[in-house]
Design an enzyme around this catalytic site. Structure first.
Site, short mmCIF file in Angstrom:
data_model
loop_
_atom_site.label_atom_id
_atom_site.label_comp_id
_atom_site.label_asym_id
_atom_site.label_seq_id
_atom_site.Cartn_x
_atom_site.Cartn_y
_atom_site.Cartn_z
NE ARG A 139 26.28 44.21 49.58
CZ ARG A 139 27.11 44.92 48.77
NH1 ARG A 139 27.31 44.52 47.55
NH2 ARG A 139 27.90 45.71 49.29
CE1 TYR A 198 30.96 50.87 59.22
CE2 TYR A 198 32.30 49.66 61.20
CZ TYR A 198 31.18 49.64 60.20
OH TYR A 198 30.35 48.63 60.31
P1 NAD Z 1 26.80 45.44 52.82
O1 NAD Z 1 27.63 46.24 51.99
O2 NAD Z 1 26.86 44.16 52.47
O3 NAD Z 1 25.36 45.66 52.95
C1 NAD Z 1 25.14 47.16 53.06
C2 NAD Z 1 23.83 47.26 52.22
O4 NAD Z 1 23.25 48.71 52.41
C3 NAD Z 1 23.86 47.37 50.75
O5 NAD Z 1 22.88 46.34 50.20
C4 NAD Z 1 24.02 48.57 50.23
O6 NAD Z 1 23.41 48.54 48.92
C5 NAD Z 1 23.06 49.26 51.08
N1 NAD Z 1 23.06 50.61 51.29
C6 NAD Z 1 24.47 51.50 51.30
N2 NAD Z 1 24.18 52.66 51.26
C7 NAD Z 1 22.92 52.95 51.07
C8 NAD Z 1 21.93 54.17 51.22
N3 NAD Z 1 22.61 55.39 51.07
N4 NAD Z 1 20.60 53.88 51.02
C9 NAD Z 1 20.13 52.72 51.10
N5 NAD Z 1 20.99 51.47 50.90
C10 NAD Z 1 22.10 51.55 51.08
O7 NAD Z 1 27.18 45.27 54.21
P2 NAD Z 1 26.91 44.52 55.69
O8 NAD Z 1 27.99 43.85 56.11
O9 NAD Z 1 25.59 43.60 55.30
O10 NAD Z 1 26.54 45.80 56.47
C11 NAD Z 1 25.25 46.11 57.05
C12 NAD Z 1 25.07 46.80 58.50
O11 NAD Z 1 25.97 46.05 59.39
C13 NAD Z 1 26.01 48.10 58.32
O12 NAD Z 1 25.18 49.15 58.82
C14 NAD Z 1 27.28 47.85 58.73
O13 NAD Z 1 28.17 48.90 59.14
C15 NAD Z 1 26.94 46.89 59.90
N6 NAD Z 1 28.07 46.13 60.44
C16 NAD Z 1 28.86 44.99 59.60
C17 NAD Z 1 29.67 44.03 59.96
C18 NAD Z 1 30.47 43.23 59.06
O14 NAD Z 1 31.32 42.57 59.50
N7 NAD Z 1 29.98 42.82 57.99
C19 NAD Z 1 30.08 44.38 61.19
C20 NAD Z 1 29.68 45.31 62.13
C21 NAD Z 1 28.50 46.21 61.59
#
Ligand code: NAD
Length: 271
Positions: free
Chosen positions: A15, A167
């Site tokens: 996702r 984080y």
């Molecule tokens: P999200 O929670 O929607 O997606 C994260 C995904 O990683 C999920 O599908 C989850 O099941 C999977 N996951 C978590 N732990 C895991 C593990 N141990 N092994 C395998 N899969 C695992 O979050 P997102 O916003 O899509 O985040 C994705 C990346 O982007 C992350 O690294 C996050 O730190 C980074 N990020 C997000 C934002 C934001 O605003 N959403 C901003 C900056 C960086």
């Protein structure tokens, strides 16, 4: 690097941003192995991760673009899972050309109140996970004459903020890890870069940060997200998983860029 026919691994692909990255890599012609946990409950966290059904649904979406796509259940903190992941990708797709270390989690709380378990899990998934995935894939990637690794860090890896210390520490580490690995793998023509996403309406925001900012601003979580974007970006708009996917595709293609970290944040971070 031409992406058509290349084979990519994207972690945390069920996702959110990972899904966006997988769809954009597929649109550029790459086959994709989509890796995720397959179990939503993590006792160190206050929100749910992805279910296996979400992973399977995203795999079908990627296949619909006309490339090969496979689901792989793995926890990025477990090296045995990742060795199995790498072997399965080589067996089913033929090689590993691209690794996108996207899986990541967040925990909120002041340092004095943050559970040690939450700190450990954030560091394990966000930092050790990127190390272990790279460690498992590099021996396979070395067999090709070129390759690309993209680590998903964050604007929180450029400027620290209260309440999300684990984080921020993990994302600063991801940026440093990217630079170290870029020097190590340069002679093998494997380029290593990072993307720092800004503010996206994924689970991290809607389930974790949104309610907290909502209390700070005295608004509901949706209005608080819009207000946060208005206050903290030059462009006055949120970023999308497709934006991050496009940056990842660019970094995989760009043959003379390595050790670089690109903000995709609408002006929300300048360093
Ligand atoms: P999200 O929670 O929607 O997606 C994260 C995904 O990683 C999920 O599908 C989850 O099941 C999977 N996951 C978590 N732990 C895991 C593990 N141990 N092994 C395998 N899969 C695992 O979050 P997102 O916003 O899509 O985040 C994705 C990346 O982007 C992350 O690294 C996050 O730190 C980074 N990020 C997000 C934002 C934001 O605003 N959403 C901003 C900056 C960086």
């Amino acid at each position: 690097m031409e992406l058509k026919g290349k084979n990519a691994i994207v972690t945390g692909a069920a996702r959110g941003i990972g899904r966006g990255i997988a769809l954009k890599l597929a649109a550029a012609g790459a086959n994709v192995a989509l890796v995720d946990l397959g179990s939503p409950a993590d006792r160190a966290l206050t929100y749910n991760l992805s279910a296996q059904t979400e992973l399977n649904r995203t795999v079908e979406e990627v296949k619909g673009i006309g490339v090969k796509a496979i689901p792989i259940l793995a926890d990025v903190t477990r090296f045995a899972d990742l060795e199995r992941m790498a072997s399965e990708v080589v067996a089913k797709l033929g090689a590993i050309d691209i690794l996108v270390n996207n899986a990541g989690i967040i925990a909120f709380g002041p340092v004095s109140g943050l559970a040690e378990e939450a700190w450990d899990r954030v560091m394990a998934v966000n930092v050790k996970g990127q190390f272990l995935c790279a460690k498992a894939c590099i021996p396979h990637m070395m067999k090709q004459s070129e390759g690309a690794i993209v680590n998903i860090a964050s604007v929180a890896g450029k400027t620290g903020h209260g309440g999300i210390s684990a984080y921020c520490a993990s994302k600063f580490a991801s940026v440093g890890f990217t630079q170290s690995l870029a020097e190590e793998l340069g002679p093998a023509n494997i380029r290593v870069n990072a993307v720092c996403p800004g503010y996206l309406r994924t689970a991290m925001w809607t389930d974790v940060l949104g309610p907290i900012v909502g209390v700070q601003y005295g608004m509901n979580r949706e209005a608080a997200f819009d207000e946060f974007i208005a206050r903290n970006t030059f462009l006055k708009r949120e970023q999308t998983p497709a934006d991050i996917g496009e940056a990842v595709v660019y970094l995989c293609q760009a043959e003379n860029i390595t050790g670089e970290t690109i903000n995709v944040a609408g002006g929300g971070e300048l360093h």
